[in-house]
Design a protein around this motif. Structure first.
Motif, PDB file in Angstrom:
ATOM      1  N   LYS A  68       0.871  -1.072  -0.025  1.00 11.26           N
ATOM      2  CA  LYS A  68       0.130   0.067   0.109  1.00 11.26           C
ATOM      3  C   LYS A  68       0.985   1.182   0.112  1.00 11.26           C
ATOM      4  N   LYS A  72       1.140   4.263  -2.875  1.00 12.72           N
ATOM      5  CA  LYS A  72       0.752   5.737  -2.423  1.00 12.72           C
ATOM      6  C   LYS A  72       2.082   6.551  -2.624  1.00 12.72           C
ATOM      7  N   ASN A 345      -3.353  -0.884  -7.951  1.00 15.91           N
ATOM      8  CA  ASN A 345      -3.306  -1.038  -6.607  1.00 15.91           C
ATOM      9  C   ASN A 345      -2.593  -2.476  -6.366  1.00 15.91           C
TER      10      ASN A 345
END
Length: 412
Positions: A68, A72, A345
């Protein structure tokens, strides 16, 4: 000229990912380190095994966060952070001989560092190449982990022989800090708006692999039944491979009276890497699920036959098949994640799926340990593993890509 420059950058990122994985594969030298801890520092076998076990669990759990974070903040920062932590844990381990502290330094800090780096090298590489090359890209990047033991184990053996275990930790840590962090500078995502060039051999733009892909986030993937199918197959199939990897030397000695563990570990590393690359390339041609079903069948047959490998030739064949089978999984499941849920993602999504690998690190090895302690052989463990693989094959036959299902809403 610009297209040629971007194509060169794509291969630079791909090979840098391979290089990082080759560098952080220090975990595969633990069998050598463990031997020294027991012989030179008088640790018990349980004490010497704990840092490795903790490192595997932390590695798997770290992928949940690292994936994650790289989605980001970008992959380079997270890979650099990972190589620094991997090195730092080893360096700290060089200043102590206390088992509990090395569980902290190596098991948690180094294990976490490996997880951060490993989670962040495949996603950018996938973004640089056309979706039709997912299998090839993933296979090349993750093959670094499979090949690492080929050089790290003998180098670690030589270092311990010359300098002792503490200085070996220090030297390995400095090596990773310099080389791993240096290679990490080359890891980056493609520029905004970048569209990978379509392979020349693609028949037409309507090929299934060229269709637009909806990008799911981790909240979206856990709402699909296909995620749980993948998770179960990953856990069951990896447990069989890890069971053989963790007990290969003992199995060879017990079944074939052959004390050539070092040779078998090297052979396993070669076929592990070949499985990662080969399965990736094959899956680009015939499809990911078909390739996975084939790999699961090879694993299952190998488990059914493993008790019959009672001579060096048999053990060698079993080792090669185990290496190919296990290595293939670590190429196919990342590619399946990208196929099913998109690459936007990917880091976070694969981190969630990778928890299956962490669980498999306890299923196979612990089951084998309990069975061999109770029965004196691994035969029942082979049969149970074969049964679990047959179950996984059944799941593979009903698994469909959610991108092709009108029942699944886009999650992003």
């Amino acid at each position: 000229m610009e297209n040629k420059s971007l194509a060169k950058q794509a291969w630079t990122v791909l090979l840098a990912g391979l290089g990082v994985n080759l560098t952080i594969g220090v975990l595969y030298s633990w069998s050598v380190i463990k031997k020294s801890l027991v012989a030179d520092l008088n640790w018990s076998n349980s004490e010497a095994s704990l840092p490795y076990t903790v490192a595997i669990l932390v590695w798997a759990l770290t992928l949940l966060v690292a994936g994650k974070l790289q989605d980001k903040y970008g992959p380079k920062k997270i890979v650099i952070l990972g190589t620094i932590f991997t090195a730092l844990g080893l360096i700290l381990s060089s200043f102590t001989t206390n088992p509990a502290i090395i569980v902290l330094s190596y098991g948690i800090i180094t294990g976490g560092g490996i997880g951060f780096a490993y989670a962040s090298v495949t996603p950018p590489a996938l973004k640089w190449f056309h979706p039709a090359k997912k299998g090839m890209v993933t296979g090349i990047v993750v093959s670094g982990m499979g090949l690492a033991s080929l050089y790290i184990a003998p180098i670690t053996t030589a270092l311990i022989s010359s300098f002792g275990i503490s200085r070996t930790f220090l030297i390995l840590g400095i090596f990773i800090l310099i080389v791993g962090t240096g290679i990490a500078q080359l890891i980056k995502n493609p520029p905004e708006g970048y569209v990978p060039e379509e392979p020349k051999n693609m028949k037409n733009s309507n090929s299934p692999k060229s269709k637009p892909v909806a990008d799911f986030d981790w909240r979206g993937i856990i709402k699909t039944k296909e995620f749980y199918f993948l998770w179960i197959m990953f856990a069951l199939s990896s447990s069989a491979g890890l069971m053989i990897i963790g007990n290969l030397a003992a199995i060879s000695l017990e079944q074939a009276s052959w004390d050539k563990g070092f040779f078998l570990v090297g052979l396993l590393a070669i076929f592990n890497a070949l499985g990662r690359i080969g399965a990736g390339l094959l899956s680009d041609k015939i499809g990911r699920i078909r390739t996975l079903t084939l790999v699961l069948a090879i694993q299952g047959i190998n488990m059914l036959l493993f008790a019959s490998y009672v001579n060096p030739i048999g053990i060698t064949i079993g080792t090669m098949l185990a290496g190919i089978g296990y290595g293939s999984l670590l190429s196919l499941f990342p590619s399946l994640t990208a196929d099913f849920y998109g690459v936007k993602n990917f880091g976070g999504n694969y981190g969630v799926l990778y928890t299956a690998w962490g669980i498999s690190g306890t299923i196979g090895p612990i089951m084998a340990a309990v069975i061999v302690d109770s029965t004196g052989s691994y035969n029942l463990a082979y049969l149970i593993s074969a049964g679990l693989l047959i179950f996984a094959i059944g799941i593979s036959l009903i698994t469909k890509n959610p991108q092709d299902s009108k029942r699944i809403n886009q999650a992003a």
